[in-house]
Write a protein that holds these residues in place. Sequence first.
Motif, PDB file in Angstrom:
ATOM      1  N   ILE A 146      12.556 -29.126 133.290  1.00 16.54           N
ATOM      2  CA  ILE A 146      11.926 -30.441 133.165  1.00 16.54           C
ATOM      3  C   ILE A 146      12.991 -31.508 133.371  1.00 16.54           C
ATOM      4  CG2 ILE A 146      10.637 -32.002 131.646  1.00 16.54           C
ATOM      5  CD1 ILE A 146       9.688 -29.479 130.121  1.00 16.54           C
ATOM      6  N   VAL A 147      12.687 -32.503 134.223  1.00 13.10           N
ATOM      7  CA  VAL A 147      13.583 -33.640 134.416  1.00 13.10           C
ATOM      8  C   VAL A 147      12.802 -34.921 134.146  1.00 13.10           C
ATOM      9  CG1 VAL A 147      15.096 -32.481 136.068  1.00 13.10           C
ATOM     10  CG2 VAL A 147      13.119 -33.752 136.904  1.00 13.10           C
ATOM     11  N   GLY A 148      13.517 -35.988 133.828  1.00 17.73           N
ATOM     12  CA  GLY A 148      12.877 -37.266 133.561  1.00 17.73           C
ATOM     13  C   GLY A 148      13.921 -38.303 133.203  1.00 17.73           C
ATOM     14  N   LYS A 149      13.435 -39.426 132.706  1.00 17.20           N
ATOM     15  CA  LYS A 149      14.334 -40.521 132.324  1.00 17.20           C
ATOM     16  C   LYS A 149      13.956 -40.987 130.926  1.00 17.20           C
ATOM     17  CE  LYS A 149      16.329 -44.768 134.054  1.00 17.20           C
ATOM     18  NZ  LYS A 149      17.673 -44.402 134.398  1.00 17.20           N
ATOM     19  N   GLY A 150      14.936 -41.004 130.036  1.00 18.64           N
ATOM     20  CA  GLY A 150      14.728 -41.440 128.663  1.00 18.64           C
ATOM     21  C   GLY A 150      14.112 -40.362 127.807  1.00 18.64           C
ATOM     22  N   LEU A 151      14.443 -40.419 126.505  1.00 17.26           N
ATOM     23  CA  LEU A 151      13.954 -39.401 125.594  1.00 17.26           C
ATOM     24  C   LEU A 151      14.004 -39.913 124.162  1.00 17.26           C
ATOM     25  CD1 LEU A 151      14.296 -35.759 125.450  1.00 17.26           C
ATOM     26  CD2 LEU A 151      15.740 -36.868 123.789  1.00 17.26           C
ATOM     27  N   ILE A 152      13.004 -39.512 123.386  1.00 20.32           N
ATOM     28  CA  ILE A 152      13.007 -39.706 121.936  1.00 20.32           C
ATOM     29  C   ILE A 152      12.673 -38.359 121.327  1.00 20.32           C
ATOM     30  CG2 ILE A 152      11.913 -40.822 119.956  1.00 20.32           C
ATOM     31  CD1 ILE A 152      11.255 -43.183 121.783  1.00 20.32           C
ATOM     32  N   ALA A 153      13.564 -37.851 120.479  1.00 19.09           N
ATOM     33  CA  ALA A 153      13.333 -36.567 119.811  1.00 19.09           C
ATOM     34  C   ALA A 153      13.380 -36.795 118.306  1.00 19.09           C
ATOM     35  CB  ALA A 153      14.391 -35.564 120.228  1.00 19.09           C
ATOM     36  N   LYS A 154      12.278 -36.489 117.642  1.00 15.77           N
ATOM     37  CA  LYS A 154      12.202 -36.581 116.183  1.00 15.77           C
ATOM     38  C   LYS A 154      12.478 -35.178 115.645  1.00 15.77           C
ATOM     39  CE  LYS A 154       9.026 -40.412 116.375  1.00 15.77           C
ATOM     40  NZ  LYS A 154       7.755 -40.993 115.986  1.00 15.77           N
ATOM     41  N   THR A 155      13.692 -34.975 115.170  1.00 12.52           N
ATOM     42  CA  THR A 155      14.123 -33.625 114.807  1.00 12.52           C
ATOM     43  C   THR A 155      13.380 -33.072 113.594  1.00 12.52           C
ATOM     44  OG1 THR A 155      15.966 -34.482 113.498  1.00 12.52           O
ATOM     45  CG2 THR A 155      16.404 -33.950 115.796  1.00 12.52           C
ATOM     46  N   LYS A 156      13.034 -33.913 112.646  1.00 13.97           N
ATOM     47  CA  LYS A 156      12.320 -33.451 111.455  1.00 13.97           C
ATOM     48  C   LYS A 156      10.938 -32.915 111.823  1.00 13.97           C
ATOM     49  CE  LYS A 156      12.791 -34.966 106.790  1.00 13.97           C
ATOM     50  NZ  LYS A 156      12.955 -36.082 105.882  1.00 13.97           N
ATOM     51  N   GLU A 157      10.275 -33.592 112.734  1.00 19.48           N
ATOM     52  CA  GLU A 157       8.927 -33.202 113.170  1.00 19.48           C
ATOM     53  C   GLU A 157       8.971 -32.216 114.339  1.00 19.48           C
ATOM     54  OE1 GLU A 157       7.026 -36.880 114.110  1.00 19.48           O
ATOM     55  OE2 GLU A 157       7.510 -37.734 112.155  1.00 19.48           O
ATOM     56  N   GLN A 158      10.143 -31.981 114.890  1.00 17.09           N
ATOM     57  CA  GLN A 158      10.355 -31.110 116.052  1.00 17.09           C
ATOM     58  C   GLN A 158       9.495 -31.549 117.245  1.00 17.09           C
ATOM     59  OE1 GLN A 158       9.972 -27.016 114.968  1.00 17.09           O
ATOM     60  NE2 GLN A 158      11.748 -27.081 113.647  1.00 17.09           N
ATOM     61  N   LYS A 159       9.529 -32.860 117.538  1.00 23.70           N
ATOM     62  CA  LYS A 159       8.789 -33.423 118.657  1.00 23.70           C
ATOM     63  C   LYS A 159       9.767 -34.081 119.620  1.00 23.70           C
ATOM     64  CE  LYS A 159       4.460 -34.344 116.280  1.00 23.70           C
ATOM     65  NZ  LYS A 159       3.490 -35.357 115.903  1.00 23.70           N
TER      66      LYS A 159
END
Length: 172
Positions: A146-159
């Motif tokens: 998977i490729v893309g631009k920008g990311l937000i990862a919520k580690t507690k929710e594993q999203k």
Amino acid sequence: MIKSRLFLVLACVLVLGTLIILNYSGNSLKIKPSYKMSYMHKVHMINKEGDSVKWELSAEKALFPKGNKEIFLNSLGLTIKNTTEIYLTSKSGIYTVENGNITLNDPVELNVKDAKFMTAGMHWNSREETLTTDNDIEFIGKNFNIVGKGLIAKTKEQKIRILKDVKAIFYL
């Protein structure tokens, strides 16, 4: 005769100069560095909440500039402890003392289970437990790319949310 007197005078001057240099105490010499900084090799920091470890940070070298607001890190690794352990590496980064946030600089590699993630820079928000970047990303797993631009990862929710220009290839 003139040569021997010249040699004797030159030898006396040399001996006198050597004695002066050897007896100089140096008390009047003051060094004024332009930028005060301390550093440590092989640094390991652990962030705990109660009895559980939230994250661990290790670095080959940590630079502590005057002011104690930021710590500059070289060859660092960040392990985020949740139900799934996340491990990030980077050549350099900055730890902000006041809020515990970490900025990882180019290149950043993130490993989760059997998947590998790469980007040019990333930010760890310790309070919100989120990883963010505005850079191009690549997420490679055993059966996907998977490729893309920008990311937000919520580690507690594993999203994980890729913000735009997402392209994915899945392998069977």
